[in-house]
Design an enzyme around this catalytic site. Structure first.
Site, PDB file in Angstrom:
ATOM      1  N   GLU A 132      -4.930   7.521  -3.065  1.00  0.00           N
ATOM      2  CA  GLU A 132      -5.405   6.245  -2.533  1.00  0.00           C
ATOM      3  C   GLU A 132      -5.634   5.235  -3.656  1.00  0.00           C
ATOM      4  O   GLU A 132      -5.432   4.037  -3.468  1.00  0.00           O
ATOM      5  CB  GLU A 132      -6.692   6.486  -1.731  1.00  0.00           C
ATOM      6  N   HIS A 192       0.829  -1.203   0.000  1.00  0.00           N
ATOM      7  CA  HIS A 192       0.000   0.000   0.000  1.00  0.00           C
ATOM      8  C   HIS A 192       0.874   1.268   0.000  1.00  0.00           C
ATOM      9  O   HIS A 192       0.703   2.156  -0.846  1.00  0.00           O
ATOM     10  CB  HIS A 192      -0.910  -0.029   1.240  1.00  0.00           C
ATOM     11  N   GLU A 193       1.801   1.323   0.921  1.00  0.00           N
ATOM     12  CA  GLU A 193       2.646   2.529   1.020  1.00  0.00           C
ATOM     13  C   GLU A 193       3.553   2.657  -0.195  1.00  0.00           C
ATOM     14  O   GLU A 193       3.839   3.767  -0.647  1.00  0.00           O
ATOM     15  CB  GLU A 193       3.451   2.524   2.312  1.00  0.00           C
ATOM     16  N   HIS A 225       1.651   4.455  -2.844  1.00  0.00           N
ATOM     17  CA  HIS A 225       1.706   5.915  -2.633  1.00  0.00           C
ATOM     18  C   HIS A 225       3.065   6.477  -3.050  1.00  0.00           C
ATOM     19  O   HIS A 225       3.158   7.506  -3.721  1.00  0.00           O
ATOM     20  CB  HIS A 225       1.508   6.242  -1.145  1.00  0.00           C
TER      21      HIS A 225
END
Lengths: 494, 494
Positions: free
Chosen positions: A286, A256-257, A260
């Site tokens: 997101e 997830h990170e 980003h």
């Protein structure tokens, strides 16, 4: 070109100082000695005051007035659009209100942490009422006669309107509930067993960020209490965490990170330290983290590769075969906490918070009645009761921090990820054969070209529309969820 | 109290921003991704410009004028003394000269690194000439009719005068040369053998900083290319380095930096984020690092304890017994590099640089002739010839960075350490019995009380005079060196 160049030189320094503020936050969460907290908050406060003074400097207004009369490139116009937007915003909020909000949110977050610890919503309600009153005052100033909630939303998702979200979210809710109901009655998915060495998890995490195309020469990966990504340009850092009993926490927080972070790293370097040099909105940000985490990272193809890596790293961990692993990674499970929720129920969490915060802002729900409203809605959407406030309306920091209008961008990000995923799979028909070899390169190259490199050049919705060739809607996300979880939990699809 | 309070509130924010600048430097040297260097230098530049504007703000002059008419405490007077000093300094240097210096030192350091790499002093001489011309112009502006070199020195050692250093250094030189000559003819001290695991060195380093009373809750210890200590107040960080073949590098760099860091940590917390809240001068700072490193850390008593710790950590490393270990730690050895020099020859390095930079500033030595002057002086003082410029006049970054007037503070620090050591040993007669158990607590408590807690309250020389009960002179240092090295190298004492 005098005014435009002067404005951009000024802006560039402001952006550089803002990057420093981000670096200080990273430092606080990763390496700062614990005894330094009080001094650090004073240091960060001094920097934020410098930034506030720069951002409200009336010279910006003069530069903007003359620069907008100059002939400008597409980039130049987009830069002015961003600078105008933040300058107008800064001008509309009176200085004493901004100061009161800064003070009150600092106090409120402390009160929130205490209330959550004590499971005492009643004690926190008056604090929430105060912050809500200030945020409403700010929202009214920002709205300048328009809709107050839209003005709040605009802070995180420029141009978004609550009316659009309403219909999007209303269309999602029944399908999400149906999937959740089917899963609650089904046989639970297999579980991992054993202890997962923290260092081995971090080694796997380092492998995973490279798989996503994260550039380690312009970033770093560390452990912290909260996973996050921070910074823009050539210094974009990731944190993740490890739990010895649950390797998926580390793996999917990391993916997830990394989503980003790769977004920030992939923005056109010509935009560095300018308003165009950062992700364009929370929703689009997101979408980049979610597509990496879910549509790619939790796909059958990629989890097949991941299963083999986990066997390499941890030996037997109680899951036999790729299919069982895929089911484990995608299990829909009971739970109260948003940040621990699966792909389906995560959105139910957001829809609930969105409706509740809209009612709070509109004055239709009194802060004192929030806990009851939360618990009723939770039972309706999730099928069981909230036992204590720390598992209910006190679980998130957002409202105590004054972040009204932020929650819906999480589901908007999922919606955008759904749209991008369907387009990406059309553009790269053999995507799964790459993913099955742990190769995200074609997917990331497509995202970079279609979305990421543009930074803030296009407004969020326009950016997604250009990338997909159609206006974003919730339909692709819902179809993806129904296909995936309908197969995993057949009752839902019958 | 209006003006004083306003001034201090303003100053507090400036100090907070300056702390952030220090934190950015720490970040750059320890954790920054290498690809972030260019962006970081722009970020740091933006912050330094903010600091420059704040420090030259004419409002400071107005506040100072009215605050100095107010009745003030001793602390308040000292605060004004510091603020006046830096404001007057900032006022005297024209903005375009300050900008030219910033530009030129950045370029010069790059040219210096290249010249050192290529052992090419002739190519660097014109660059040095430019930086020297600018520094002289700045020095003349700062001196306002007084001595230019004194004005430079004042930047690092407020109140110090070259005339005092001249007589101090002249008194030191013959004794230092005599000690060096005795050692060069003597049997070499025993050497360590084997490889020293880097992680084991870091474990020992963590033990050593605690021995010095370093508070880990308000700091941290990391590895970096260059050992340094940074920050004030409740966030004071240390870096050290490890070399697999030489454990003393890590041990004594760590003790040295811990001495600096404990000084900062021991300053009265009431002074935090004010001009009084940092070490008062480079000389006094160096005295705190040197006394920990040398007078305490290289003492016979402490090295006895340290020998046992090293045997615990590394097993047999080729040195048999405490006496041999003490001799190894205190060996006087041939070498060209200041930062690797022993307690005796380090000062010979400084005396040489001091004389050369005074001649450069006075115009008595042309930059083009520096290499020859350096090499002649080196042979006279050290007894052998410099083979290449990277081992000679190109070894230090200081002059290329414009730091004229900085070098003498190293030996001044050693002189102060000598004065403090003799006083400390009188105050704590059983000091060695503590040190023999690895206990620096009584020594550090004495230093904290006598020197460190005062921060910037007293001018440097007054601070040392108060701590010792006598005006500082080179005599105690020379007596200490002669006693110690006369015993280790008897020929010198005969």
């Amino acid at each position: 070109m005098g005014s435009y160049d002067d404005l951009m030189a000024y802006q560039r320094q402001t952006e550089a100082l803002a990057q420093i503020a981000g670096r200080l936050s990273w430092d606080r969460e990763t390496v700062m000695p614990r005894g330094a907290a009080a001094q650090r908050s004073e240091e960060a406060g001094a920097l934020h005051e410098v930034l506030h003074i720069r951002r409200t400097n009336p010279a910006i207004g003069d530069w903007l007035a003359s620069a907008s009369a100059q002939p400008l490139s597409q980039d130049g116009k987009a830069q002015l659009r961003h600078i105008t937007r933040s300058y107008v915003r800064a001008q509309r909020v009176p200085g004493n209100l901004a100061a009161a909000l800064a003070r009150q949110t600092a106090l409120s977050q402390f009160a929130w942490a205490e209330a959550r610890e004590a499971d005492d919503y009643a004690g926190f309600a008056p604090v929430l009422a105060e912050i809500l009153a200030l945020k409403r005052e700010e929202g009214e100033a920002l709205a300048a006669g328009g809709d107050v909630y839209d003005a709040m939303l605009d802070d995180y998702e420029p141009g978004a309107k609550a009316a659009d979200l309403d219909s999007m979210f209303a269309a999602l809710r029944p399908g999400l509930i149906a999937l959740r109901e089917a899963a609650l009655g089904a046989t639970p998915a297999p579980h991992v067993t054993g202890r997962f060495d923290s260092e081995a998890q971090m080694r796997l995490a380092r492998q995973l960020v490279l798989v996503c195309g994260y550039d380690m020469t312009r970033g770093r990966l560390d452990k912290a209490v909260h996973p996050f990504s921070s910074g823009s340009g050539s210094d974009v850092r990731i944190t993740t965490r490890t739990a010895e009993g649950d390797p998926f926490n580390c793996i999917y927080s990391t993916l997830h990170e990394a989503g980003h972070a790769v977004y920030e790293q992939s923005i056109d370097p010509a935009y560095a330290l300018t308003p165009l040099g950062a992700g364009v909105s929370m929703g689009v940000h997101e979408s980049q983290s979610r597509i990496v985490e879910n549509q790619l990272g939790r796909s059958r193809a990629f989890t097949g590769w991941l299963y083999a890596r986990m066997r390499d790293a941890f030996g037997d961990f109680g899951i036999d075969g790729e299919d069982a692993f895929y089911a484990a990674v995608n299990s829909l499970h009971r739970g109260f906490i948003r940040t621990e929720a699966d792909e389906v129920q995560y959105n139910l969490h957001i829809l609930m918070r969105y409706d509740l915060e809209r009612a709070l802002v509109a004055g239709d729900l009194a802060p004192a009645d929030l806990e009851a409203a939360w618990n009723d809605r939770f039972e309706a959407d999730f099928g069981y009761e909230v036992p204590v406030a720390s598992l209910g309306c006190l679980q998130d920091v957002h409202w105590s921090a004054g972040l009204f209008g932020y929650f819906p961008t999480y589901t908007l990000g999922n919606v955008y990820a759904g749209c991008l995923d369907v387009t990406l799979r059309e553009a790269i028909p053999d995507l799964d054969s790459h993913l099955a070899q742990g190769d995200m390169t074609p997917a990331m190259a497509w995202l970079r070209e279609a979305v990421q490199r543009h930074g803030g050049l296009y407004p969020p919705r326009e950016l997604i529309t250009r990338a997909c060739g159609f206006a974003p809607s919730e339909a692709p996300l819902m179809e993806y969820l129904e296909a995936k979880f309908g197969a995993l939990y057949p009752a839902a699809h019958s």
